[in-house]
Design a protein around this motif. Structure first.
Motif, short mmCIF file in Angstrom:
data_model
loop_
_atom_site.label_atom_id
_atom_site.label_comp_id
_atom_site.label_asym_id
_atom_site.label_seq_id
_atom_site.Cartn_x
_atom_site.Cartn_y
_atom_site.Cartn_z
N ARG A 213 0.85 -1.18 0.00
CA ARG A 213 0.00 0.00 0.00
C ARG A 213 0.89 1.24 0.00
N VAL A 214 0.55 2.21 -0.84
CA VAL A 214 1.33 3.45 -0.91
C VAL A 214 0.40 4.63 -0.65
N HIS A 215 1.00 5.73 -0.26
CA HIS A 215 0.25 6.96 0.00
C HIS A 215 0.39 7.87 -1.21
N VAL A 216 -0.73 8.26 -1.80
CA VAL A 216 -0.73 9.17 -2.94
C VAL A 216 -1.68 10.32 -2.62
N SER A 217 -1.22 11.53 -2.73
CA SER A 217 -2.08 12.68 -2.50
C SER A 217 -1.93 13.66 -3.65
N PHE A 218 -3.01 14.38 -3.91
CA PHE A 218 -3.01 15.35 -5.00
C PHE A 218 -3.63 16.64 -4.48
N VAL A 219 -2.86 17.71 -4.50
CA VAL A 219 -3.35 19.00 -4.07
C VAL A 219 -3.10 20.00 -5.18
N ALA A 220 -4.12 20.72 -5.59
CA ALA A 220 -3.96 21.72 -6.64
C ALA A 220 -4.80 22.94 -6.26
N VAL A 221 -4.15 24.05 -6.00
CA VAL A 221 -4.85 25.27 -5.61
C VAL A 221 -4.31 26.45 -6.41
N PRO A 222 -5.07 27.51 -6.58
CA PRO A 222 -4.59 28.68 -7.30
C PRO A 222 -3.43 29.33 -6.55
N TRP A 223 -2.53 29.97 -7.27
CA TRP A 223 -1.47 30.72 -6.63
C TRP A 223 -2.09 31.80 -5.75
N PRO A 224 -1.53 32.09 -4.57
CA PRO A 224 -2.01 33.22 -3.77
C PRO A 224 -1.88 34.51 -4.57
N PRO A 225 -2.70 35.52 -4.28
CA PRO A 225 -2.68 36.77 -5.07
C PRO A 225 -1.30 37.39 -5.19
N LYS A 226 -0.48 37.38 -4.15
CA LYS A 226 0.84 37.99 -4.23
C LYS A 226 1.73 37.27 -5.21
N ARG A 227 1.58 35.95 -5.30
CA ARG A 227 2.41 35.18 -6.22
C ARG A 227 1.98 35.41 -7.66
N ARG A 228 0.71 35.74 -7.86
CA ARG A 228 0.20 35.93 -9.21
C ARG A 228 0.76 37.20 -9.85
N SER A 229 1.22 38.13 -9.03
CA SER A 229 1.66 39.41 -9.56
C SER A 229 2.97 39.32 -10.33
N GLY A 230 3.71 38.23 -10.13
CA GLY A 230 4.97 38.06 -10.83
C GLY A 230 4.76 37.73 -12.29
N ARG A 231 5.83 37.76 -13.03
CA ARG A 231 5.76 37.46 -14.46
C ARG A 231 5.44 35.99 -14.66
N ARG A 232 4.47 35.72 -15.49
CA ARG A 232 4.05 34.34 -15.74
C ARG A 232 5.03 33.66 -16.68
N PRO A 233 5.56 32.49 -16.32
CA PRO A 233 6.47 31.79 -17.22
C PRO A 233 5.73 31.28 -18.45
N LYS A 234 6.48 31.11 -19.52
CA LYS A 234 5.88 30.65 -20.77
C LYS A 234 5.44 29.20 -20.67
N THR A 235 6.13 28.42 -19.89
CA THR A 235 5.79 27.01 -19.74
C THR A 235 5.75 26.65 -18.29
N GLY A 236 4.91 25.66 -17.96
CA GLY A 236 4.86 25.17 -16.58
C GLY A 236 5.71 23.93 -16.46
N ARG A 237 6.97 24.09 -16.17
CA ARG A 237 7.86 22.95 -16.06
C ARG A 237 7.63 22.21 -14.76
N SER A 238 7.74 20.90 -14.81
CA SER A 238 7.55 20.08 -13.62
C SER A 238 8.87 19.50 -13.17
N THR A 239 8.94 19.28 -11.90
CA THR A 239 10.11 18.62 -11.34
C THR A 239 9.66 17.35 -10.66
N HIS A 240 10.51 16.37 -10.62
CA HIS A 240 10.14 15.12 -9.95
C HIS A 240 11.41 14.46 -9.44
N ARG A 241 11.18 13.51 -8.56
CA ARG A 241 12.32 12.75 -8.08
C ARG A 241 11.88 11.34 -7.73
N GLY A 242 12.68 10.38 -8.12
CA GLY A 242 12.51 9.03 -7.63
C GLY A 242 13.47 8.87 -6.48
#
Length: 244
Positions: A213-242
């Motif tokens: 049995r493994v634990h898997v969770s998924f959380v997705a929320v909008p950026w807080p208003p202060k974070r939205r004020s920054g320049r939006r990147p052209k791509t949403g790059r993901s990072t991962h690690r095994g």
């Protein structure tokens, strides 16, 4: 249990809950479009529309008891006490309250004296159409926060004990983050697709050798208003690690 389980209650299911799959939207106070909070997508699914029931369920001991019953099966108040670090009498009270809510029931014992309790549901959620009501959102937030806290606890526990795991499991452990630009409707669909991906593994009765049995969770929320004020990147790059 935790969760919950799956898009909205009109179409079918944490948990989380804490005790299985879980997903949540609108966990914080910023106004965002309709979302859902759901755990455990399969089996006897319960829709929550009464704020009083939602507030009663958000108690940390009750959520821990539900999680234990999901993992271990029927248990006594004394056995639940060992997991929750509460007294047997306190757990007995919470079990009776959960029974009143329709989440658990007593099971017959061999000697007729031992009181064992079993889980009656496999998941619970809040219908999206009900989340337009302010009282529902207010009662929903503690549930969501409990689910997030439980997910953080599980991950922290893994990190503390990571060296004890076999190399195969350490490499299999995955931590991912991405920042896509999507609409509310697209984000809901992403959550549905994730649940659909895990559905075959949730439903199968027999497991291959070496499965755990493994634990898997998924959380997705909008950026807080202060974070939205920054320049939006052209791509949403993901990072991962095994592994780091």
């Amino acid at each position: 249990m935790p969760d919950p389980h799956e898009a909205d209650s009109s179409s079918g299911p944490v948990a989380t809950c804490p005790y299985a799959c879980g997903r949540a939207t609108n966990p914080f106070d910023s106004p965002i479009p309709k979302g859902y909070f759901r755990k455990m997508s399969f089996g006897n699914y319960l829709e929550l529309t009464d704020p009083k029931v939602m507030r009663a369920l958000a108690h940390p001991v009750r959520m821990a008891i539900l999680s234990h019953l999901h993992e271990a099966g029927p248990a006594t108040a004394t056995e639940c006490a060992k997991v929750t670090e509460e007294s047997p009498s306190a757990c007995s009270y919470h079990l009776r309250r959960l029974a009143e809510l329709g989440f658990v029931e007593q099971t017959p014992s061999e000697d007729g004296r031992e009181r064992r309790w079993r889980l009656l549901i496999s998941g619970y959620g809040i219908p999206k159409e009900a989340q337009d009501r302010p009282e529902i959102l207010a009662a929903m937030r503690p549930l969501t926060r409990r689910w997030i806290e439980d997910a953080q606890r599980v991950v922290a526990e893994y990190m503390r004990k990571e060296p004890r795991f076999e190399p195969a499991w350490r490499k299999a452990a995955t931590f991912q983050q991405t920042n896509p630009t999507v609409t509310p409707e697209e984000l809901i669909r992403i959550g549905e697709q994730i649940q659909e991906l895990f559905a075959p593994y949730q439903e199968r009765q027999e497991h291959p050798e070496g499965a755990e049995r493994v634990h898997v969770s998924f959380v997705a929320v909008p950026w807080p208003p202060k974070r939205r004020s920054g320049r939006r990147p052209k791509t949403g790059r993901s990072t991962h690690r095994g592994k780091r």
